[in-house]
Design a protein around this motif. Sequence first.
Motif, PDB file in Angstrom:
ATOM      1  N   VAL A 122      20.312   1.596  -2.690  1.00  0.00           N
ATOM      2  CA  VAL A 122      19.393   1.739  -3.838  1.00  0.00           C
ATOM      3  C   VAL A 122      18.199   2.603  -3.458  1.00  0.00           C
ATOM      4  O   VAL A 122      17.839   3.571  -4.150  1.00  0.00           O
ATOM      5  N   ALA A 123      17.562   2.271  -2.331  1.00  0.00           N
ATOM      6  CA  ALA A 123      16.372   3.005  -1.901  1.00  0.00           C
ATOM      7  C   ALA A 123      16.718   4.435  -1.490  1.00  0.00           C
ATOM      8  O   ALA A 123      15.966   5.373  -1.778  1.00  0.00           O
ATOM      9  N   THR A 124      17.859   4.612  -0.833  1.00  0.00           N
ATOM     10  CA  THR A 124      18.235   5.958  -0.393  1.00  0.00           C
ATOM     11  C   THR A 124      18.611   6.836  -1.568  1.00  0.00           C
ATOM     12  O   THR A 124      18.312   8.033  -1.577  1.00  0.00           O
ATOM     13  N   LEU A 125      19.239   6.265  -2.570  1.00  0.00           N
ATOM     14  CA  LEU A 125      19.552   7.028  -3.778  1.00  0.00           C
ATOM     15  C   LEU A 125      18.256   7.573  -4.394  1.00  0.00           C
ATOM     16  O   LEU A 125      18.174   8.748  -4.770  1.00  0.00           O
ATOM     17  N   HIS A 126      17.256   6.730  -4.469  1.00  0.00           N
ATOM     18  CA  HIS A 126      15.958   7.153  -4.995  1.00  0.00           C
ATOM     19  C   HIS A 126      15.327   8.208  -4.096  1.00  0.00           C
ATOM     20  O   HIS A 126      14.762   9.206  -4.575  1.00  0.00           O
ATOM     21  N   THR A 127      15.429   8.023  -2.768  1.00  0.00           N
ATOM     22  CA  THR A 127      14.860   8.965  -1.811  1.00  0.00           C
ATOM     23  C   THR A 127      15.528  10.330  -1.914  1.00  0.00           C
ATOM     24  O   THR A 127      14.850  11.370  -1.919  1.00  0.00           O
ATOM     25  N   VAL A 128      16.850  10.344  -1.983  1.00  0.00           N
ATOM     26  CA  VAL A 128      17.597  11.604  -2.068  1.00  0.00           C
ATOM     27  C   VAL A 128      17.185  12.389  -3.311  1.00  0.00           C
ATOM     28  O   VAL A 128      16.988  13.613  -3.263  1.00  0.00           O
ATOM     29  N   ARG A 129      17.026  11.691  -4.411  1.00  0.00           N
ATOM     30  CA  ARG A 129      16.626  12.362  -5.649  1.00  0.00           C
ATOM     31  C   ARG A 129      15.166  12.807  -5.596  1.00  0.00           C
ATOM     32  O   ARG A 129      14.828  13.901  -6.063  1.00  0.00           O
ATOM     33  N   PRO A 145       0.885   7.012   4.006  1.00  0.00           N
ATOM     34  CA  PRO A 145       1.564   5.861   3.399  1.00  0.00           C
ATOM     35  C   PRO A 145       2.572   6.240   2.320  1.00  0.00           C
ATOM     36  O   PRO A 145       3.636   5.611   2.216  1.00  0.00           O
ATOM     37  N   ALA A 146       2.301   7.271   1.549  1.00  0.00           N
ATOM     38  CA  ALA A 146       3.188   7.652   0.447  1.00  0.00           C
ATOM     39  C   ALA A 146       4.548   8.139   0.923  1.00  0.00           C
ATOM     40  O   ALA A 146       5.507   8.166   0.148  1.00  0.00           O
ATOM     41  N   LYS A 147       4.661   8.491   2.202  1.00  0.00           N
ATOM     42  CA  LYS A 147       5.935   9.009   2.721  1.00  0.00           C
ATOM     43  C   LYS A 147       6.734   7.963   3.501  1.00  0.00           C
ATOM     44  O   LYS A 147       7.940   8.121   3.709  1.00  0.00           O
ATOM     45  N   ARG A 148       6.064   6.913   3.936  1.00  0.00           N
ATOM     46  CA  ARG A 148       6.722   5.944   4.805  1.00  0.00           C
ATOM     47  C   ARG A 148       7.948   5.287   4.176  1.00  0.00           C
ATOM     48  O   ARG A 148       8.986   5.146   4.847  1.00  0.00           O
ATOM     49  N   PRO A 149       7.904   4.864   2.909  1.00  0.00           N
ATOM     50  CA  PRO A 149       9.078   4.173   2.349  1.00  0.00           C
ATOM     51  C   PRO A 149      10.360   5.003   2.413  1.00  0.00           C
ATOM     52  O   PRO A 149      11.453   4.459   2.620  1.00  0.00           O
ATOM     53  N   TYR A 150      10.240   6.315   2.271  1.00  0.00           N
ATOM     54  CA  TYR A 150      11.427   7.164   2.263  1.00  0.00           C
ATOM     55  C   TYR A 150      12.063   7.224   3.655  1.00  0.00           C
ATOM     56  O   TYR A 150      13.288   7.283   3.785  1.00  0.00           O
ATOM     57  N   GLN A 176       0.832  -1.198   0.000  1.00  0.00           N
ATOM     58  CA  GLN A 176       0.000   0.000   0.000  1.00  0.00           C
ATOM     59  C   GLN A 176       0.868   1.251   0.000  1.00  0.00           C
ATOM     60  O   GLN A 176       0.607   2.211  -0.736  1.00  0.00           O
ATOM     61  N   ALA A 177       1.906   1.249   0.835  1.00  0.00           N
ATOM     62  CA  ALA A 177       2.783   2.415   0.921  1.00  0.00           C
ATOM     63  C   ALA A 177       3.541   2.632  -0.378  1.00  0.00           C
ATOM     64  O   ALA A 177       3.668   3.765  -0.864  1.00  0.00           O
ATOM     65  N   LEU A 178       4.049   1.560  -0.967  1.00  0.00           N
ATOM     66  CA  LEU A 178       4.793   1.684  -2.220  1.00  0.00           C
ATOM     67  C   LEU A 178       3.891   2.132  -3.359  1.00  0.00           C
ATOM     68  O   LEU A 178       4.294   2.939  -4.209  1.00  0.00           O
ATOM     69  N   ASP A 179       2.673   1.621  -3.370  1.00  0.00           N
ATOM     70  CA  ASP A 179       1.713   2.050  -4.393  1.00  0.00           C
ATOM     71  C   ASP A 179       1.375   3.533  -4.209  1.00  0.00           C
ATOM     72  O   ASP A 179       1.307   4.289  -5.185  1.00  0.00           O
ATOM     73  N   ALA A 180       1.171   3.935  -2.955  1.00  0.00           N
ATOM     74  CA  ALA A 180       0.829   5.331  -2.682  1.00  0.00           C
ATOM     75  C   ALA A 180       1.958   6.266  -3.088  1.00  0.00           C
ATOM     76  O   ALA A 180       1.722   7.390  -3.545  1.00  0.00           O
ATOM     77  N   LEU A 213      13.290  -1.440  -7.116  1.00  0.00           N
ATOM     78  CA  LEU A 213      13.114  -0.403  -6.102  1.00  0.00           C
ATOM     79  C   LEU A 213      12.169  -0.869  -5.002  1.00  0.00           C
ATOM     80  O   LEU A 213      12.416  -0.646  -3.810  1.00  0.00           O
ATOM     81  N   ARG A 214      11.093  -1.515  -5.390  1.00  0.00           N
ATOM     82  CA  ARG A 214      10.131  -1.989  -4.392  1.00  0.00           C
ATOM     83  C   ARG A 214      10.788  -2.993  -3.451  1.00  0.00           C
ATOM     84  O   ARG A 214      10.585  -2.949  -2.234  1.00  0.00           O
ATOM     85  N   ALA A 215      11.603  -3.884  -4.010  1.00  0.00           N
ATOM     86  CA  ALA A 215      12.309  -4.867  -3.179  1.00  0.00           C
ATOM     87  C   ALA A 215      13.292  -4.184  -2.244  1.00  0.00           C
ATOM     88  O   ALA A 215      13.447  -4.582  -1.078  1.00  0.00           O
TER      89      ALA A 215
END
Length: 313
Positions: free
Chosen positions: A97-104, A43-48, A4-8, A16-18
């Motif tokens: 990987v995830a942090t690189l996406h988050t930083v950008r 939910p849209a902010k939790r992954p970051y 749900q969070a990743l979709d949001a 990236l999802r993994a």
Amino acid sequence: MTEQALDAAKIGDQKLRAAYEACRKVNAEHGKTYYLASMLLPPAKRPYVWALYAFARSADEFVDSLTAPDPAALQAWGNEFLEALSGGPVPQDPAAVATLHTVRRWSIPRTHIEAFLESMQMDATITGYQTYADLEQYMYGSAAVIGLQMLPILEPQTPEATARARALGEAFQMSNFIRDVGEDLQRGRVYLPQEDLDSFGVTREALNARVVTPMIRELLKFEIERTRRLYAFAEPGIAMLHPTSQDCMRTAFTLYGEILDAVEQIDYQVLTRRASVSLPRRLSVALPAARRAKKARKADQQVALPVEDPERV
């Protein structure tokens, strides 16, 4: 919940999802209070948030291992990440990987990452800090910039929130330093400033004896009061955040602050015990906050809806 969070967050790429899911697991296992607070965000902010936590935890592991610290590996890992930020190959490590996406995604300044990595390298060679000002230099990279990395995600409503976020990061870290004196001694480190030890007549030998003397108790009282002043300065910053971020940070603020209460409750026996906030207490804070956070998200969604034109047929 993760889906749900990743979709949001509109994160569709499977790699990236993994990576974000791996970060979530690290956060849930090792940063329970932090993770609990993150679940109060939209939910849209939790992954970051999970990514930033896992990145910090991964770097910490290189130098905090009791059996095989590896500062050279930290250097290589950090350089690889910084090269990726400059357009180089994407790292394989899920946290990177995830942090690189988050930083950008959130335009987090590169200087925050560089300062963090520099402080992590300090743990490889520095085992103590002469003054509180020296410790503050370390905490800027190890704690204050964590607050600054989080800030774009939390959506500050005023520039004044920046100084409060820095202070809160330092307050969280000082709480950990006070709680973890005994654990840090196993790594040969003392994060309480030497000038404070000297002021209270406490030596490293006395700390290593693992007996809380009256002098050590007074030292810990002093550090707790200093840390509470940091919390007091940081607290108004919570109201400076977007309404959907406030319950998350209020929960973290409350529960991390209560680490200091827990130290007092065990009579400052941090040389042989680990003070902690109980699960029932964490839930008693988080559950009402979750209800408030849900209302804040609903109100925000209603504000975001387009107003219907009364002239439209």
